[in-house]
Design a protein around this motif. Sequence first.
Motif, short mmCIF file in Angstrom:
data_model
loop_
_atom_site.label_atom_id
_atom_site.label_comp_id
_atom_site.label_asym_id
_atom_site.label_seq_id
_atom_site.Cartn_x
_atom_site.Cartn_y
_atom_site.Cartn_z
N LYS A 1 0.81 -1.22 0.00
CA LYS A 1 0.00 0.00 0.00
C LYS A 1 0.84 1.27 0.00
N THR A 2 2.04 1.20 0.60
CA THR A 2 2.87 2.40 0.57
C THR A 2 3.40 2.67 -0.84
N LYS A 3 3.65 1.59 -1.55
CA LYS A 3 4.13 1.79 -2.91
C LYS A 3 3.02 2.38 -3.77
N VAL A 4 1.81 1.89 -3.57
CA VAL A 4 0.67 2.44 -4.30
C VAL A 4 0.50 3.91 -3.94
N SER A 5 0.56 4.21 -2.65
CA SER A 5 0.37 5.58 -2.20
C SER A 5 1.35 6.52 -2.89
N ARG A 6 2.61 6.10 -2.94
CA ARG A 6 3.62 6.96 -3.56
C ARG A 6 3.42 7.08 -5.06
N ALA A 7 3.08 5.99 -5.70
CA ALA A 7 2.87 6.05 -7.15
C ALA A 7 1.68 6.94 -7.47
N VAL A 8 0.63 6.82 -6.69
CA VAL A 8 -0.56 7.63 -6.92
C VAL A 8 -0.26 9.11 -6.71
N THR A 9 0.46 9.41 -5.65
CA THR A 9 0.84 10.80 -5.39
C THR A 9 1.62 11.38 -6.57
N GLU A 10 2.56 10.61 -7.03
CA GLU A 10 3.40 11.05 -8.14
C GLU A 10 2.58 11.27 -9.42
N LEU A 11 1.70 10.31 -9.71
CA LEU A 11 0.90 10.41 -10.93
C LEU A 11 -0.06 11.59 -10.86
N GLU A 12 -0.57 11.84 -9.66
CA GLU A 12 -1.47 12.99 -9.51
C GLU A 12 -0.69 14.28 -9.74
N LYS A 13 0.50 14.34 -9.15
CA LYS A 13 1.33 15.53 -9.31
C LYS A 13 1.61 15.82 -10.78
N ARG A 14 1.73 14.74 -11.56
CA ARG A 14 2.01 14.93 -12.98
C ARG A 14 0.76 15.07 -13.83
N GLY A 15 -0.39 14.98 -13.18
CA GLY A 15 -1.63 15.21 -13.92
C GLY A 15 -2.13 14.02 -14.72
N PHE A 16 -1.67 12.83 -14.40
CA PHE A 16 -2.13 11.66 -15.14
C PHE A 16 -3.35 10.99 -14.51
N ILE A 17 -3.61 11.34 -13.27
CA ILE A 17 -4.79 10.79 -12.60
C ILE A 17 -5.44 11.88 -11.75
N THR A 18 -6.66 11.63 -11.34
CA THR A 18 -7.33 12.52 -10.39
C THR A 18 -7.88 11.68 -9.26
N ARG A 19 -7.96 12.30 -8.10
CA ARG A 19 -8.59 11.65 -6.97
C ARG A 19 -9.90 12.36 -6.68
N SER A 20 -10.91 11.59 -6.37
CA SER A 20 -12.15 12.22 -5.91
C SER A 20 -12.65 11.44 -4.71
N GLU A 21 -12.93 12.19 -3.67
CA GLU A 21 -13.36 11.60 -2.40
C GLU A 21 -14.64 10.76 -2.58
N ASN A 22 -14.65 9.65 -1.92
CA ASN A 22 -15.87 8.85 -1.90
C ASN A 22 -16.74 9.34 -0.75
#
Lengths: 162, 162
Positions: free
Chosen positions: B73-94
Amino acid sequence: MSTNLPSTQDLLHLELFLPYRLNVVGSFASRALGRIYDERFGIGIPEWRVIAQLGEFGRLTSRDIGELSQMHKTKVSRAVTELEKRGFITRSENRQDRRESFIALTAPGARIYAEIVPLALAFQARWTEGLAPEELRVFERVLSILTERGRHLAGTYHENER
Amino acid sequence: MSTNLPSTQDLLHLELFLPYRLNVVGSFASRALGRIYDERFGIGIPEWRVIAQLGEFGRLTSRDIGELSQMHKTKVSRAVTELEKRGFITRSENRQDRRESFIALTAPGARIYAEIVPLALAFQARWTEGLAPEELRVFERVLSILTERGRHLAGTYHENER
DNA sequence: CGCAATTAGTTGCAAGTGAAACTAATGTCA
DNA sequence: TGACATTAGTTTCACTTGCAACTAATTGCG
């Protein structure tokens, strides 16, 4: 009756993607074995690989070990340093070429090797238990081919030097 | 005509030892693919795995991604953070469960996915080129079994949580 | 010979990793 | 309802890793 095999199509299913699958299965094996090595002998996988090569071939240089076990020279260097510190190996300078030194298992090192080998073999036997010998044979054949091709696809620079 | 297969014997040849071989072949694949991902898209393998799952399944939580791609999960967390920073993904609260958030590819993220998929498939095709379909089928079948058993041999704790 | 190139091995460094601790939100159950 | 347990996700920390630069020794070649 589709083959379910990797092929050129425009859909990708990560769970069927070979590089991914091979890394996952490899990490399972490493985790399981690493735990054994660490808990019972206090060593890691790089150290184990060094011991395994020395147990199999006798006296070797660090360079040989790196080549045989596909490890980067720095990883070998650190594993060797650690094993020497713990008294499982000895280094002796090669008088013909003083850049390198010969490495060999000490008596305690050889004991560790003798203890680990059956564990490793038992692990493998249990892991592959019940698989048809013919299937396993095919598996290993394909694995060899993929490894050889992978070595080239990975480029000139593998984990070990050059 | 001996089988050359792993079996219970008292000699160990590291180059025939399955855990070792699977790690070596996996690292070749990772190195080759990782170079492509990095050079052409500036991302690493964890980031690629996240993109791959989102491209395949659409909106997912980090937890889903970790489970699907076998990442901690930490690896996912970091990858997601990085991808968001680069604009490749978005997060939306559930709003039903504000601990987690839904993650999805943005348009640029989807473009990257669309570009990588054919590269990945071509890589795999080239890697397995010329192998008999029946052999590949056996290979994959055995690989699945080893993976499943490996998951258990590795213990309850895989790379991802629990 | 003598000097540049190569090789064995080590070390500094920056990046990546997982375990454990942590925060915040949700579930459970008396 | 209220307290305890669980879960999603993040952060801290110690450790591992590989690359690049380095040292020391050897080889190649004019």
